[in-house]
Structure formats: structure tokens, C-alpha cells
Write an enzyme that holds these catalytic residues in place. Structure first.
Site, PDB file in Angstrom:
ATOM      1  N   HIS A 194     -14.646  -3.769   8.181  1.00 43.76           N
ATOM      2  CA  HIS A 194     -13.948  -3.375   6.956  1.00 43.76           C
ATOM      3  C   HIS A 194     -14.052  -4.417   5.842  1.00 43.76           C
ATOM      4  CE1 HIS A 194     -12.499  -0.160   9.393  1.00 43.76           C
ATOM      5  NE2 HIS A 194     -11.757  -0.957  10.144  1.00 43.76           N
ATOM      6  N   ARG A 224      -7.002  -7.864  -9.882  1.00 43.76           N
ATOM      7  CA  ARG A 224      -7.647  -9.158 -10.164  1.00 43.76           C
ATOM      8  C   ARG A 224      -9.135  -8.917 -10.431  1.00 43.76           C
ATOM      9  NH1 ARG A 224     -10.276  -8.969  -5.205  1.00 43.76           N
ATOM     10  NH2 ARG A 224      -8.956  -8.245  -3.525  1.00 43.76           N
ATOM     11  N   LYS A 275       0.835  -1.210   0.000  1.00 36.13           N
ATOM     12  CA  LYS A 275       0.000   0.000   0.000  1.00 36.13           C
ATOM     13  C   LYS A 275       0.867   1.257   0.000  1.00 36.13           C
ATOM     14  CE  LYS A 275      -3.813  -2.213   2.244  1.00 36.13           C
ATOM     15  NZ  LYS A 275      -5.242  -2.058   2.219  1.00 36.13           N
ATOM     16  N   GLU A 332      -2.755   6.857   7.947  1.00 36.99           N
ATOM     17  CA  GLU A 332      -3.633   7.673   7.093  1.00 36.99           C
ATOM     18  C   GLU A 332      -4.584   8.448   7.978  1.00 36.99           C
ATOM     19  OE1 GLU A 332      -6.062   5.378   4.353  1.00 36.99           O
ATOM     20  OE2 GLU A 332      -4.300   4.640   3.292  1.00 36.99           O
TER      21      GLU A 332
END
Ligand code: ADP
Length: 494
Positions: free
Chosen positions: A235, A291, A116, A200
Site C-alpha cells: 500500500h 500538504r 478518515k 470499507e
């Protein structure tokens, strides 16, 4: 075009890919583990090769065994589905080295989005807006405190190598930061073998909006449709829809063009998804999944594009069958992930024998599943029974069709989350489209699930007694009206 493809996956997605192959006239090879020797996908394939014991590490993740199966059966290409080896660069390279086509992006594109942190760096450079935060790992607690202070609480700690919402920690204040960092590091180390954490800004009330893209080898890249996946628990997505209720043609064009820009920046080829957080009119890049995704059918329903087929054709070197101007959205599609789990007991997985199974049908309904009547759901893999998709002329009709399909669905023998989906479909705020990623908590959906389950149970009971039903009938009737009480007691009472 290929003559034969090996599908390195199981369950509904293996069948989804084989259906595309069958329509394209391509023969299929399944690979299966010990636990899957009676699975539908292994029966559906033209050939099936045993690749190892039940745990995925010893079968579906065994690169050597899968390559060997492809070589022995003469498969020219491998479709990895989602999960397992789908975003594994070693696997993509192993395919290449053995002269087998990997049906997915080139390994450098998987790598670019694998971490990430790297993805954030690359996207920032490419001019794609990213969620505010840092673009490198942080391990020192004091440094983390300083960074968090600069970003401003609440913040979210995320494993760089993360996926599936694992190891993410929301931190509301300075006091919570250090223990949260230690815990995130330890989860990341054991889940991903990499304890790198970054920070973040935690956006409040965001929507998860993502864009399906398609890119061919000649450099044509288009966005297909947007999807909103804000109905999540821990999540993890549970319900998705296309389009997003906040989407306008202008916003779609803006976000879609940025998604294409993101894909082009890494030389992307194949089907892929660019995920964004959308908050108060602004949107930020979250990550890219390299994907085919679980929720791809809703895009297929509203655009008419067969993403699995396009993906196979792209891998064989053919150009896209569509241009950006061909992409129009017709109506509305919603997907519910039907899982074998108990929503009344903290959603614990409920593997076991499906003693009675009847899936819904009729106008606008699509069921992608890998199960059948009498099938035993093994405890080794995810708990997805099927993906129930409803398509309607607008959102109201799609919801009505979904409610009707949930009513028709009969699954006896294991606990399912059907009742959870019913509770959401009935919710006034969901129906108005005013959703965000905290919806399940904010609306106290789990309490509503109990009410719906109780209602279904009472309905089943009274129907059964009105009919003077015996054990089998009671089970069938209660299941038909969707009760969570799927196991009939010996005395015939439910
Ligand atoms: P994973 O790869 O583990 O699935 P993602 O980065 O895709 O993790 O995030 C999954 C979900 O976590 C998002 O859909 C959203 O609900 C929540 N989330 C992630 N980042 C943020 C953020 N910065 N602010 C608010 N919610 C977030």
C-alpha cells in the site's frame, strides 16, 4: 511576499522548497538534527539551526524547538514539507499563535481530513462519492461481523487515524475477521495512539488516481493534474505517473470537479491532493492529503506549474497565477522513488555511505535528491535517496527516458531499488498501461527483479574482465550497468 522562510523538514523536500525560495528571492533557514549536520539541505540553506538529537521525536517533531528557531532567525513563515509536522494541527496553531505563517491549509481543514472517518462523513455530506463502507468506528467483533456481512467480502479494515498503509487489513471471509480486527486495533494503538477501526469494501483491481488541487485565500480553487499511483508495495507508492493511462478529458473534468468540490467543502486553502480509488469506470473518494506530496513533480512536469512556489505565494496572500482554463497537460511524466533499500532482501533499508554517486541527466530528466558523493544516509529517517522523474512527449517516450536514466544512474555503497524500477519499466503489462494496485504481486515483479539483477551483474562482470579492471573499476562498472552488487570485494572480484 515573505523575506525569510524556515523549512521544517529534511532531505530532498527541504531542498525542493529552498529552490522555490531561491527563485522567489526569499532567504531560507534550515533546521537540522545531529544526524543531519552534514546533510546537503543544511548546507544549501542561507542559515541552519540545530534543533536536537537524531531521532525525529527529539528534533523534527519538536514543535517548540522549531518555533524558537523561526523566532530567533526572524523567519516570517514555515514550510513543513511532507511527513513530520506537515499535517499536525498543533503545529499549525503554534505557528499562528507566534505570528508565523504556516505554509499549508488552515488548521480546521487539516482537522477535517485528519481522521478518515470524519473525512468520509464530511465528503458524503458534500455529495462526494466515497468507497462503500461505514462512517463510524467499530470495536465490537460481533458488530463488525454483521457490518462486514452487509458490505460483502472482501472488506478492508482501516485505522481512522491511519497513514502510510499501516494497520490496514484485507479480510476475505468471516473466519478471518475477528483476528484481523484485533491485530488492526493493536497496530493502530501503537502506531497512532488511537485504536479506532472502520470498515470499507475492498475493491478488487482498483487504480489509485489522485488530483492535485490549488486553492487561494480569495476562494479560487482549481485542479492541476491527475496522477496515477497504482504501482505500490504494501500500500505504499513506488512509481507514479501523470496523466493516468485511463484518463480522458471527460473523466478528468468529472473527477477534477469533484476534487475541487471536496476541497471547497472544507474551506481548503493551499496545495492539496484528493485521492480516489478508480474501479471499472467508477471512482470513490479515498482520502485527502493536506500538504505537498512526494509525487508533486510529475504534475509540475506535465503542466509547467511550480507547485512549491504557488504554495508559498498563496500563503503570502497572493491570488493564484492560473485559472482552470490554463491547465493543459503536455506529454507524460513518470516518477520512480529511488530508495536505499535491498529489493532482493525484502526491501530492508540500506543506510550507509554513498561512496560513488552520479545522477542521470539529459532531455526530460529531473532528479530531486538530497544526497551527494560521500554522503552518509542516516538510519533514522525514510530511505528516499531521490525522486527520478522522466518527461516525454507521450507515455512511450517517458518510459524510454526513464529506462535510459535508470541505466545512467550510479549509486555505489548502499543497496538501492534501481533494479526494481528497471524490472517494472520492462514489463509488458506496465508498458501497455494496464495496471492496478495489485500489479507487483500479479506480475510477480520480485522474481523479475532477481532476473534483472543477475543480468546486470553478469554484464558488469564481463565488462570488468574484458577491461582487466581493478577493484575500483569493477565497482564502478558494475554500478554503471546497475548491478545490486555495490560493494567490491578486497580481491577485486564482484
Ligand atoms: P494510507 O492513508 O494508510 O496510505 P489509504 O486509505 O490512502 O491509506 O490507502 C492506501 C492504499 O491502500 C490505496 O492506494 C490502495 O492501494 C489500498 N486501498 C485502500 N483502501 C482500499 C479499498 N477500499 N479497496 C482496495 N484497496 C484499497
Amino acid at each position: 511576499m515573505f523575506n525569510k522562510i524556515l523549512i521544517a523538514n529534511r532531505g530532498e523536500i527541504a531542498i525542493r522548497v529552498m529552490r522555490a525560495c531561491r527563485e522567489l528571492g526569499i532567504s531560507t533557514v534550515a533546521v537540522y538534527s545531529e544526524a543531519d549536520k552534514n546533510a546537503l539541505f543544511a548546507k544549501y540553506a542561507d542559515e541552519a539551526v540545530f534543533v536536537g538529537p537524531s531521532p525525529s521525536r527529539q528534533s523534527y517533531l519538536k514543535i517548540d524547538n522549531i518555533i524558537k528557531a523561526a523566532m530567533e532567525t526572524g523567519a516570517e513563515a514555515i514550510h513543513p514539507g511532507y511527513g513530520f509536522l506537515s499535517e499536525n494541527t498543533h503545529f499549525a496553531s503554534a505557528c499562528e499563535e507566534n505570528g508565523i505563517v504556516f505554509i499549508g491549509p488552515p488548521s480546521h481543514a487539516i482537522d477535517a481530513m485528519g481522521s478518515k472517518i470524519t473525512a468520509r462523513q464530511t465528503m458524503k455530506k458534500a455529495g462526494v462519492p466515497i468507497v462503500p463502507g461505514i462512517e463510524e468506528g467499530v470495536s465490537d467483533p460481533d458488530e463488525a461481523t454483521e457490518i462486514a456481512e452487509n458490505i460483502g467480502y472482501p472488506i478492508i479494515l482501516k485505522p481512522a487515524a491511519g497513514g502510510g498503509g499501516i494497520g490496514m487489513k484485507i479480510v476475505q471471509s468471516r473466519e478471518e475477521l475477528q483476528p484481523a480486527l484485533a491485530s488492526a486495533q493493536s497496530i493502530a494503538r501503537s502506531a497512532f495512539g488511537d485504536e479506532t477501526i472502520y470498515i470499507e469494501k475492498y475493491l478488487t483491481e482498483p487504480r489509485h488516481i489522485e488530483f492535485q488541487i490549488l486553492a487561494d485565500k480569495s476562494g479560487n480553487t482549481i485542479y492541476v493534474s491527475d496522477r496515477e499511483c497504482s504501482i505500490q508495495r504494501r500500500h505504499q507508492k513506488l512509481i507514479e505517473e501523470s496523466p493516468s493511462p485511463v484518463m480522458t478529458p471527460e473523466l478528468r473534468e468529472r473527477m477534477g470537479s469533484i476534487a475541487v468540490q471536496a476541497a471547497k467543502a472544507i474551506g481548503y486553502v493551499s496545495a492539496g491532493t484528493v485521492e480516489f480509488m478508480y474501479s471499472k469506470g467508477d471512482f470513490y473518494f479515498l482520502e485527502m492529503n493536506t500538504r505537498l506530496q512526494v509525487e508533486h513533480p510529475i504534475t509540475e512536469m506535465v503542466t509547467g506549474v511550480d507547485l512549491a512556489k504557488e504554495q508559498i505565494m498563496i500563503a503570502s496572500g497572493e491570488p493564484l497565477n492560473y485559472s482552470q482554463n490554463d491547465m493543459t497537460i503536455r506529454g507524460w511524466a513518470i516518477e520512480c522513488r529511488i530508495n536505499a533499500e535491498d529489493p532482493l532482501n525484502d526491501f530492508i533499508p540500506s543506510p550507509g555511505r554513498i561512496s560513488r554517486y552520479r545522477s542521470p541527466g539529459g532531455p526530460g530528466i529531473r532528479v530531486d535528491s538530497g544526497v551527494y558523493n560521500g554522503y552518509v544516509i542516516p538510519p533514522f529517517y525514510d530511505s528516499l535517496i531521490s525522486k527520478l522523474v522522466a518527461h516525454g512527449k507521450d507515455r512511450t517516450e517517458a518510459i524510454a527516458r526513464m529506462e535510459r536514466a535508470l541505466f545512467e544512474y550510479i549509486i555505489v555503497g548502499v543497496h538501492t531499488n534501481l533494479v526494481f524500477h528497471k524490472a517494472v519499466m520492462r514489463n509488458a503489462r506496465f508498458r501497455s498501461g494496464d495496471i492496478n494496485t495489485n500489479f507487483i504481486k500479479e506480475e510477480n515483479i520480485l522474481e523479475k527483479v532477481k532476473e534483472v539483477a543477475k543480468e546486470d551483474y553478469e554484464k558488469g562482470k564481463s565488462l570488468a574482465s574484458a577491461l582487466g579492471a581493478d577493484t575500483r573499476k569493477v565497482a564502478a562498472i558494475s554500478a554503471a550497468v546497475g548491478t545490486y552488487m555495490t560493494q567490491p570485494k578486497a580481491n577485486g572480484k564482484v
